[in-house]
Design an enzyme around this catalytic site. Structure first.
Site, PDB file in Angstrom:
ATOM      1  N   ASN A   9       0.882  -1.168   0.000  1.00  0.00           N
ATOM      2  CA  ASN A   9       0.000   0.000   0.000  1.00  0.00           C
ATOM      3  C   ASN A   9       0.916   1.213   0.000  1.00  0.00           C
ATOM      4  OD1 ASN A   9      -1.750   2.082   0.440  1.00  0.00           O
ATOM      5  ND2 ASN A   9      -2.322   1.482   2.523  1.00  0.00           N
ATOM      6  N   LYS A  11       0.164   4.222  -0.275  1.00  0.00           N
ATOM      7  CA  LYS A  11      -0.440   5.443   0.286  1.00  0.00           C
ATOM      8  C   LYS A  11      -0.187   6.597  -0.688  1.00  0.00           C
ATOM      9  CE  LYS A  11      -0.029   3.282   4.733  1.00  0.00           C
ATOM     10  NZ  LYS A  11       0.058   3.382   6.177  1.00  0.00           N
ATOM     11  N   HIS A  94      -9.396   1.546   4.583  1.00  0.00           N
ATOM     12  CA  HIS A  94      -8.141   1.681   5.338  1.00  0.00           C
ATOM     13  C   HIS A  94      -8.369   2.617   6.521  1.00  0.00           C
ATOM     14  CE1 HIS A  94      -4.032   2.766   6.364  1.00  0.00           C
ATOM     15  NE2 HIS A  94      -3.682   1.629   5.788  1.00  0.00           N
ATOM     16  N   GLU A  96      -6.728   4.973   7.628  1.00  0.00           N
ATOM     17  CA  GLU A  96      -6.480   6.391   7.316  1.00  0.00           C
ATOM     18  C   GLU A  96      -7.693   7.010   6.630  1.00  0.00           C
ATOM     19  OE1 GLU A  96      -2.717   5.777   5.336  1.00  0.00           O
ATOM     20  OE2 GLU A  96      -1.858   5.158   7.255  1.00  0.00           O
ATOM     21  N   GLU A 166      -5.386  -4.676  10.422  1.00  0.00           N
ATOM     22  CA  GLU A 166      -4.321  -3.696  10.661  1.00  0.00           C
ATOM     23  C   GLU A 166      -4.586  -2.939  11.958  1.00  0.00           C
ATOM     24  OE1 GLU A 166      -2.245  -2.430   6.799  1.00  0.00           O
ATOM     25  OE2 GLU A 166      -4.033  -1.201   6.941  1.00  0.00           O
ATOM     26  N   GLY A 172       2.732   2.414  10.684  1.00  0.00           N
ATOM     27  CA  GLY A 172       3.703   3.496  10.549  1.00  0.00           C
ATOM     28  C   GLY A 172       4.432   3.844  11.837  1.00  0.00           C
ATOM     29  N   SER A 211       3.562  -1.989  10.239  1.00  0.00           N
ATOM     30  CA  SER A 211       5.013  -2.077  10.426  1.00  0.00           C
ATOM     31  C   SER A 211       5.577  -3.461  10.092  1.00  0.00           C
ATOM     32  CB  SER A 211       5.408  -1.667  11.853  1.00  0.00           C
ATOM     33  OG  SER A 211       4.994  -0.342  12.113  1.00  0.00           O
TER      34      SER A 211
HETATM   35  P1  13P Z   1       3.195   0.468   7.561  1.00  0.00           P
HETATM   36  O1  13P Z   1       3.663  -0.831   6.986  1.00  0.00           O
HETATM   37  O2  13P Z   1       3.962   1.648   7.040  1.00  0.00           O
HETATM   38  O3  13P Z   1       3.086   0.430   9.044  1.00  0.00           O
HETATM   39  O4  13P Z   1       1.695   0.696   7.016  1.00  0.00           O
HETATM   40  C1  13P Z   1       0.787  -0.331   7.142  1.00  0.00           C
HETATM   41  C2  13P Z   1      -0.427   0.016   6.381  1.00  0.00           C
HETATM   42  O5  13P Z   1      -1.168   0.906   6.760  1.00  0.00           O
HETATM   43  C3  13P Z   1      -0.712  -0.730   5.152  1.00  0.00           C
HETATM   44  O6  13P Z   1      -1.983  -0.491   4.706  1.00  0.00           O
END
Ligand code: 13P
Length: 247
Positions: A9, A11, A94, A96, A166, A172, A211
């Protein structure tokens, strides 16, 4: 047997030329990957990613999809538009999007139904926040999210859905869930799916995300309960992403 699926992903990262370079870089590295490899890229990169990945084992997806098919939805992108430029997968719900852009269990459900109707392969995200976990609400929150996205889905629909667990506190942050916590929670998610869809739940692929990287992926997936990963930061460089794919 559930085939493992590792999805990047990206982002809000990478331009068109950066995307072309990434896919060209990943192609030879991922040629003998045993798992399914997916890149979920920004809308503006879907076409070039799909074109560059053509004829390889790299699949391309987007990171959101409108619930409507067309019309007055400023800023939204429809499922048919995504398919038109080569998207095969789409991430829906997601954390976010839920935290910053107003997605709810109800809008996630609508987007999911639209994606399924259009033949896109959805990766639906669920996960609890740190407050919810520390407050002992993890199962309640996850059950609500699963029942929310699954509302009105048939067993045939559910067979096509990938679920990404997640934990928001692991995204992150460099703070991965321990294997024990991730496995226990994924098993709980599967039990909720089993309540709703019976046997079909055993065939649904459930990823872990948060992560995840080349160092922790092997341990996370060792038990066989976790069917892959949704990778943020570690999916932005071919040489990092391939470590997760190989793991
Ligand atoms: P990270 O791997 O950067 O923690 O992000 C995970 C994520 O949100 C994947 O959708």
């Amino acid at each position: 047997m559930r085939r493992r699926i590792i999805a990047g992903n990206w982002k809000m990262n990478k331009t068109v030329s950066e995307t072309r370079d990434f896919v060209n870089g990943l192609k030879p590295l991922a040629a003998d990957a045993e798992c399914e490899v997916v890149l979920c890229v920004p809308f503006t990169d879907v076409a070039i990613a799909a074109e560059t990945a053509k004829g390889t084992n790299i699949h391309v997806g987007a990171q959101n999809v409108a619930w409507a098919e067309s019309g007055a939805f400023t800023g939204e992108i429809s499922a048919s538009m995504l398919k038109d430029v080569g998207a095969e997968f789409v991430i829906i719900g997601h954390s976010e999007r839920r935290a910053m852009f107003g997605d709810t269990d109800a809008t996630v459900n609508k987007r999911l139904k639209t994606a399924l109707g259009a033949g896109l392969k959805p990766i639906v995200c669920i996960g609890e926040t740190l407050d919810e976990r520390e407050g002992g609400k993890t199962e309640e929150v996850l059950a609500r999210q699963v029942k929310g996205f699954a509302e009105g889905l048939t067993k045939e629909d559910m067979e096509k859905v990938v679920v990404a667990y997640e934990p928001v506190w692991a995204i992150g942050t460099g703070k991965t869930a321990t294997t024990e916590v991730a496995v226990e929670t994924v098993k709980f998610v599967r039990s909720v799916l089993a309540e709703l869809f019976g046997e079909v739940a055993n065939g649904v692929r459930i990823q872990y995300g948060g992560s995840m990287n080349g160092n922790n992926a092997t341990a996370l997936m060792a038990s066989g309960d976790i069917d892959g990963g949704l990778i943020g930061g570690a999916s932005l460089k071919p040489e990092e992403f391939i470590k997760v794919i190989k793991a």
